[in-house]
Design a protein around this motif. Structure first.
Motif, PDB file in Angstrom:
ATOM      1  N   PRO A  12      20.450  42.102  -8.308  1.00  0.00           N
ATOM      2  CA  PRO A  12      20.564  43.368  -8.378  1.00  0.00           C
ATOM      3  C   PRO A  12      19.552  44.106  -7.454  1.00  0.00           C
ATOM      4  O   PRO A  12      18.400  43.434  -7.522  1.00  0.00           O
ATOM      5  CB  PRO A  12      20.381  43.783  -9.500  1.00  0.00           C
ATOM      6  CG  PRO A  12      20.597  42.548 -10.338  1.00  0.00           C
ATOM      7  CD  PRO A  12      20.400  41.722  -9.712  1.00  0.00           C
ATOM      8  N   ASP A  13      19.604  45.096  -6.865  1.00  0.00           N
ATOM      9  CA  ASP A  13      18.766  45.757  -5.975  1.00  0.00           C
ATOM     10  C   ASP A  13      18.100  44.970  -4.956  1.00  0.00           C
ATOM     11  O   ASP A  13      16.866  44.882  -4.667  1.00  0.00           O
ATOM     12  CB  ASP A  13      17.620  46.257  -6.968  1.00  0.00           C
ATOM     13  CG  ASP A  13      18.128  47.388  -8.094  1.00  0.00           C
ATOM     14  OD1 ASP A  13      19.096  48.132  -7.738  1.00  0.00           O
ATOM     15  OD2 ASP A  13      17.935  47.198  -9.059  1.00  0.00           O
ATOM     16  N   PHE A  44      30.688  40.630   0.067  1.00  0.00           N
ATOM     17  CA  PHE A  44      31.395  41.190  -0.764  1.00  0.00           C
ATOM     18  C   PHE A  44      31.007  42.724  -1.140  1.00  0.00           C
ATOM     19  O   PHE A  44      29.700  42.869  -1.572  1.00  0.00           O
ATOM     20  CB  PHE A  44      31.559  40.514  -2.185  1.00  0.00           C
ATOM     21  CG  PHE A  44      31.888  39.106  -2.048  1.00  0.00           C
ATOM     22  CD1 PHE A  44      33.518  38.946  -2.033  1.00  0.00           C
ATOM     23  CD2 PHE A  44      31.252  37.930  -2.485  1.00  0.00           C
ATOM     24  CE1 PHE A  44      33.837  37.673  -2.021  1.00  0.00           C
ATOM     25  CE2 PHE A  44      31.694  36.872  -2.390  1.00  0.00           C
ATOM     26  CZ  PHE A  44      33.163  36.610  -2.155  1.00  0.00           C
ATOM     27  N   PRO A  45      31.707  43.660  -0.856  1.00  0.00           N
ATOM     28  CA  PRO A  45      31.272  45.354  -1.051  1.00  0.00           C
ATOM     29  C   PRO A  45      31.067  45.294  -2.686  1.00  0.00           C
ATOM     30  O   PRO A  45      31.780  44.738  -3.382  1.00  0.00           O
ATOM     31  CB  PRO A  45      32.261  45.934  -0.442  1.00  0.00           C
ATOM     32  CG  PRO A  45      33.159  45.105   0.651  1.00  0.00           C
ATOM     33  CD  PRO A  45      32.849  43.869  -0.055  1.00  0.00           C
ATOM     34  N   GLY A  56      25.958  49.132  -1.469  1.00  0.00           N
ATOM     35  CA  GLY A  56      25.682  47.953  -1.016  1.00  0.00           C
ATOM     36  C   GLY A  56      26.763  46.651  -1.196  1.00  0.00           C
ATOM     37  O   GLY A  56      27.780  47.078  -1.657  1.00  0.00           O
ATOM     38  N   PHE A  57      26.139  45.511  -1.281  1.00  0.00           N
ATOM     39  CA  PHE A  57      26.875  44.256  -1.402  1.00  0.00           C
ATOM     40  C   PHE A  57      26.475  43.620  -2.601  1.00  0.00           C
ATOM     41  O   PHE A  57      25.579  43.409  -2.850  1.00  0.00           O
ATOM     42  CB  PHE A  57      26.898  43.491  -0.196  1.00  0.00           C
ATOM     43  CG  PHE A  57      27.185  44.198   0.953  1.00  0.00           C
ATOM     44  CD1 PHE A  57      28.621  44.330   1.323  1.00  0.00           C
ATOM     45  CD2 PHE A  57      26.587  44.933   1.997  1.00  0.00           C
ATOM     46  CE1 PHE A  57      28.946  45.158   2.480  1.00  0.00           C
ATOM     47  CE2 PHE A  57      26.932  45.592   2.910  1.00  0.00           C
ATOM     48  CZ  PHE A  57      28.125  45.727   3.165  1.00  0.00           C
ATOM     49  N   SER A  58      27.618  42.728  -3.288  1.00  0.00           N
ATOM     50  CA  SER A  58      27.384  42.021  -4.303  1.00  0.00           C
ATOM     51  C   SER A  58      27.176  40.347  -4.167  1.00  0.00           C
ATOM     52  O   SER A  58      26.695  39.628  -5.048  1.00  0.00           O
ATOM     53  CB  SER A  58      28.460  42.211  -5.394  1.00  0.00           C
ATOM     54  OG  SER A  58      29.654  41.601  -4.859  1.00  0.00           O
ATOM     55  N   VAL A  86      17.695  37.260  -2.104  1.00  0.00           N
ATOM     56  CA  VAL A  86      18.756  38.089  -2.098  1.00  0.00           C
ATOM     57  C   VAL A  86      20.081  37.614  -3.008  1.00  0.00           C
ATOM     58  O   VAL A  86      20.547  38.236  -3.755  1.00  0.00           O
ATOM     59  CB  VAL A  86      19.407  38.205  -0.643  1.00  0.00           C
ATOM     60  CG1 VAL A  86      20.835  38.987  -0.559  1.00  0.00           C
ATOM     61  CG2 VAL A  86      18.258  39.034   0.173  1.00  0.00           C
ATOM     62  N   TYR A  87      20.126  36.059  -2.776  1.00  0.00           N
ATOM     63  CA  TYR A  87      21.147  35.453  -3.491  1.00  0.00           C
ATOM     64  C   TYR A  87      20.527  34.864  -4.917  1.00  0.00           C
ATOM     65  O   TYR A  87      19.618  34.237  -4.873  1.00  0.00           O
ATOM     66  CB  TYR A  87      21.625  34.289  -2.720  1.00  0.00           C
ATOM     67  CG  TYR A  87      22.669  34.648  -1.639  1.00  0.00           C
ATOM     68  CD1 TYR A  87      23.171  35.869  -1.547  1.00  0.00           C
ATOM     69  CD2 TYR A  87      22.690  33.361  -0.701  1.00  0.00           C
ATOM     70  CE1 TYR A  87      23.908  35.832  -0.430  1.00  0.00           C
ATOM     71  CE2 TYR A  87      23.582  33.880   0.549  1.00  0.00           C
ATOM     72  CZ  TYR A  87      24.099  34.866   0.562  1.00  0.00           C
ATOM     73  OH  TYR A  87      25.015  35.003   1.729  1.00  0.00           O
TER      74      TYR A  87
END
Length: 100
Positions: A12-13, A44-45, A56-58, A86-87
């Motif tokens: 998240p974030d 993935f939006p 953002g993106f998931s 990020v991941y």
């Protein structure tokens, strides 16, 4: 060589970290593309929209050729998005393309 689906989920974030590390992430994908090993790649939006805006993106999906699942996972684990936080998780799974 076989196809592998690399499926990653974001923390998240992480929008700022994702944006900062995006050029390095795309450069690695470009290398796969130039080698003729990339089938598709994209994010993935986080919401049901082409442009998710501040949502953002998931995560991301990459389908590419590798010598083995171990090689695909090692490649995924060294992605700039992993290094930038990020991941949250990333997995490489064997994939058989049926269509097209």
């Amino acid at each position: 060589m076989m196809l592998y689906a690399i499926i990653a989920n974001n923390y998240p974030d992480c929008a700022a970290a994702r944006l900062a590390s995006r050029p390095a992430h795309l450069a690695r994908l470009e290398q796969l593309k130039e080698a003729g090993r990339l089938v598709l790649a994209g994010p993935f939006p986080a919401i049901d929209a082409v442009d998710p805006g501040p949502a953002g993106f998931s995560g991301s999906l990459i389908v590419a050729e590798f010598d083995s699942q171990l090689a695909a996972q090692a490649w995924a684990d060294s992605d700039p998005y992993v290094k930038a936080g990020v991941y949250e998780n990333v997995i490489a799974k064997p994939f058989l393309q049926v269509l097209p």
